[in-house]
Design a protein around this motif. Structure first.
Motif, PDB file in Angstrom:
ATOM      1  N   LEU A   1     -43.095  61.604  12.339  1.00  0.00           N
ATOM      2  CA  LEU A   1     -42.547  62.763  11.629  1.00  0.00           C
ATOM      3  C   LEU A   1     -42.175  63.888  12.585  1.00  0.00           C
TER       4      LEU A   1
ATOM      5  N   LEU B   1     -38.681  65.551  12.129  1.00  0.00           N
ATOM      6  CA  LEU B   1     -38.648  66.897  11.549  1.00  0.00           C
ATOM      7  C   LEU B   1     -38.861  68.000  12.572  1.00  0.00           C
TER       8      LEU B   1
ATOM      9  N   ALA C   1     -45.311  68.895   9.971  1.00  0.00           N
ATOM     10  CA  ALA C   1     -45.903  67.953   9.034  1.00  0.00           C
ATOM     11  C   ALA C   1     -47.401  67.833   9.312  1.00  0.00           C
TER      12      ALA C   1
ATOM     13  N   VAL D   1     -45.272  68.607   4.230  1.00  0.00           N
ATOM     14  CA  VAL D   1     -44.132  68.913   5.084  1.00  0.00           C
ATOM     15  C   VAL D   1     -43.680  70.334   4.802  1.00  0.00           C
TER      16      VAL D   1
ATOM     17  N   LEU E   1     -39.217  71.195   3.409  1.00  0.00           N
ATOM     18  CA  LEU E   1     -38.529  69.914   3.323  1.00  0.00           C
ATOM     19  C   LEU E   1     -37.478  69.964   2.226  1.00  0.00           C
TER      20      LEU E   1
ATOM     21  N   GLN F   1     -35.012  64.681   0.815  1.00  0.00           N
ATOM     22  CA  GLN F   1     -35.693  63.989   1.906  1.00  0.00           C
ATOM     23  C   GLN F   1     -37.073  63.469   1.516  1.00  0.00           C
TER      24      GLN F   1
ATOM     25  N   SER G   1     -37.165  59.635   1.139  1.00  0.00           N
ATOM     26  CA  SER G   1     -36.991  58.972   2.441  1.00  0.00           C
ATOM     27  C   SER G   1     -38.257  59.057   3.280  1.00  0.00           C
ATOM     28  N   ILE G   2     -38.893  60.230   3.276  1.00  0.00           N
ATOM     29  CA  ILE G   2     -40.146  60.383   4.024  1.00  0.00           C
ATOM     30  C   ILE G   2     -41.223  59.482   3.433  1.00  0.00           C
ATOM     31  N   ARG G   3     -41.247  59.370   2.106  1.00  0.00           N
ATOM     32  CA  ARG G   3     -42.260  58.530   1.460  1.00  0.00           C
ATOM     33  C   ARG G   3     -42.085  57.060   1.843  1.00  0.00           C
TER      34      ARG G   3
ATOM     35  N   VAL H   1     -43.184  56.542   5.470  1.00  0.00           N
ATOM     36  CA  VAL H   1     -44.637  56.554   5.633  1.00  0.00           C
ATOM     37  C   VAL H   1     -45.251  55.252   5.149  1.00  0.00           C
TER      38      VAL H   1
ATOM     39  N   VAL I   1     -46.293  62.725  -0.783  1.00  0.00           N
ATOM     40  CA  VAL I   1     -45.493  63.580   0.096  1.00  0.00           C
ATOM     41  C   VAL I   1     -45.171  64.852  -0.668  1.00  0.00           C
TER      42      VAL I   1
ATOM     43  N   ASN J   1     -43.869  69.014  -0.530  1.00  0.00           N
ATOM     44  CA  ASN J   1     -43.102  70.040   0.193  1.00  0.00           C
ATOM     45  C   ASN J   1     -43.779  71.389  -0.024  1.00  0.00           C
TER      46      ASN J   1
END
Length: 567
Positions: free
Chosen positions: A273, A277, A282, A406, A409, A413, A416-418, A421, A437, A439
């Motif tokens: 991350l 990012l 994060a 994060v 965020l 996104q 996508s981050i999930r 991970v 996840v 924000n």
């Protein structure tokens, strides 16, 4: 050469007399300030910076090191209330190597070097006390070399030996540890320190070693059961079950494995991350549930080779036949059917005879031919046999939960981050693993304060550099002005002398541009007066020429003369 210096001295004295009090003060102060400023800059630039030689020293070690440095002629400074010694940076490593060759610093307390000097007339009691002090000091130094330990203090109680063993008292020891900030000792390290102290003192049982930290918490109690279990095993009294100490040790080991697994998983996800990012945007936390049950499975399987039949291993066929004539002997099963006269048993004749012999039916003697055939086949088949002994190692992952926070965020996104991970952590949603996840806005006050402090430090360093540069420039400019005012060019001094001479001449005789009157009796021969007049005329012409070429210089000189007359 002497005339030159004499003339220079006369000119300097004349110039000094023309100056007033303020000018004389400035003339003396400016060069003095210039010299002092240059000396200060040269001293600061040439003076080497000091760096810590050793820190967190005891008073005993600091005194010994200071004496050694004085004897070696190494300059040093004392800092941090006497617990830190600083030496010039260019002598730091050489000094450390020199002290290390002398086994310095000692690390707190006195060691076996107390016996380096032979003291005659020492009593047994004094020698025993010195030995105990030396042993305590050596143990303190040894324990202090651990990475988690800042310092240690060891106290030993060593009773005198008695004539009868039943009257002897056991030796005991107490150890106080000063741990480094954010440091913690594991069970293995605590047990190692206890065993180290016990093995270093004759007759000391590990159970009689008390280990404390600087806060007064007893650390040795956590390994007391381990010591008891080891003693029980040594005596042969263990029954295979785990004691309380072993269970605690096993539990602590499992917790350490779980923490390392979680930390490694957090590091991997955070590294990914941070590259995507940016750093510190994060926060990742992983909770793992591991299965530490050790399972052993034994299985033995048999199955046919092919077509539900085994492979023939051996076969045997047995054939028996009989053929004969004559009266068959009486026989049959005892009972009503065979003993009542005239009762015909079922299955008479040849069939009845055979049935009676093999089936239990009765028959009567008859005169006829008889025969039989018996065939017996025996086949042994070979079957497949599989023997397996499976031991499942503990530590399998049962369930994982990952939480990701994060900062700032974008909504698109989050998914996508999930997914990233889940892939990076190897999560199995069907197994029950979870990932969240969120924000959120991070509190960056601490980081901003740290950045502000760094920026302030950079500004301070920049202003210091600018101040030094300004001082250097000021000193150089002042020096140039001083040299320009004192050491004027020779042309300016000659011009000033000419103007003063022509002024004096103008005051004494004819004005500028006029010719001096010469008497008639001196017209025919050059006299001293005529030569003087000629010289004055030449000076007058030079001044006129100078006034035409450099009127500003003449005006400056006249203004200065006027200011001097007013003063």
């Amino acid at each position: 050469m002497n005339d030159f210096f004499r003339q220079l001295l006369d000119q300097t004295r004349a110039a000094w007399q023309r100056f007033n009090t303020v000018q004389r003060t400035v003339l003396v102060a400016v060069p003095l300030l210039i010299v002092l400023g240059l000396g200060f800059l040269i001293y600061n630039s040439a003076r080497p910076g000091y760096q810590p030689l050793y820190a967190n020293l005891t008073a005993h070690d600091a005194g010994i090191l200071a004496a050694k440095l004085k004897a070696a002629g190494v300059p040093f400074k004392v800092a941090s209330d006497g617990s830190t010694l600083e030496v010039p940076a260019d002598q730091l490593y050489d000094t450390r190597l020199s002290l290390a060759s002398q086994d310095l610093p000692l690390g707190g307390g006195v060691g076996f070097e107390i016996f380096d000097k032979n003291n005659f007339g020492v009593t047994d009691f004094t020698q025993q006390v010195d030995y105990q002090r030396a042993l305590e000091g050596e143990l303190s130094r040894t324990i202090g070399h651990l990475s988690e330990v800042e310092g240690a203090r060891v106290n030993l109680v060593m009773p005198k030996p008695e004539l009868y063993s039943s009257q002897e008292k056991p030796a005991t020891a107490s150890v106080v540890l000063d741990l480094r900030p954010d440091a913690d000792l594991s069970q293995g390290q605590i047990l190692g320190i206890v065993k180290l102290v016990a093995a270093s003192v004759e007759g000391l049982d590990p159970k009689n070693v008390t280990l404390l930290d600087s806060h007064g918490d007893v650390l040795s109690d956590t390994v007391r059961d381990d010591l008891l279990d080891e003693e029980s095993d040594a005596k042969g009294g263990a029954d295979g079950a785990l004691g309380g100490g072993r269970l605690l040790k096993q539990t602590n080991g499992e917790m350490e494995v779980q923490e390392r697994f979680e930390h490694d998983m957090e590091r991997r996800i955070s590294g990914m991350l941070d590259r995507v990012l940016g750093p510190n945007r994060a926060a990742v936390r992983v909770t793992a549930e591991l299965n530490f049950d050790q399972v052993q499975e034994n299985s033995e399987t048999y199955q046919p080779v092919a077509n539900n039949q085994g492979l023939p291993r051996s076969s045997q066929r047995k054939v028996e036949s009989y053929t004969g004539t004559g009266t068959m002997p009486a026989g049959g099963v005892p009972g009503t059917e065979t003993n009542i006269p005239g009762y015909q048993a079922p299955g008479g004749g040849i069939g009845g005879g055979i049935g009676g012999a093999y089936g239990g039916y009765g028959y009567y003697p008859t005169a006829s031919n008889s025969s039989y055939t018996k065939t017996e086949d025996t086949v042994n088949y070979e079957m497949d046999k599989t023997v397996s002994n499976v031991v499942e190692a503990p530590g399998a992952v049962k369930r994982l939960s990952v939480a990701v926070m994060v900062d700032s965020l974008q909504p698109q996104q989050v998914d996508s981050i999930r997914q990233a991970v889940i892939a990076a952590a190897g999560l199995d949603i069907a197994r029950g693993d979870q990932v969240a996840v969120e924000n959120v806005s991070f509190d960056t006050s601490d980081s901003q304060a740290a950045q502000l402090a760094d920026l302030q430090a950079q500004r301070t360093a920049l202003w210091l550099i600018l101040f030094k540069g300004f001082v250097v420039i000021l000193v150089v400019v002042a020096l140039l002005l001083f040299l320009n005012s004192i050491l004027k060019p020779r042309v300016v001094r000659v011009q000033e002398r000419l103007i003063r001479e022509i002024t004096r001449v103008g005051d004494a005789g004819a004005g500028v541009g006029e010719e001096a009157a010469i008497p008639l009796d001196q017209m025919g021969r050059p006299s001293e007066q005529a030569l003087e007049e000629q010289r004055r005329a030449q000076l007058r012409q030079q001044v006129i020429k100078l006034a035409k070429e450099k009127p500003k210089t003449i005006a400056m000189l006249i203004r200065r003369w006027l200011s001097e007359e007013k003063a």
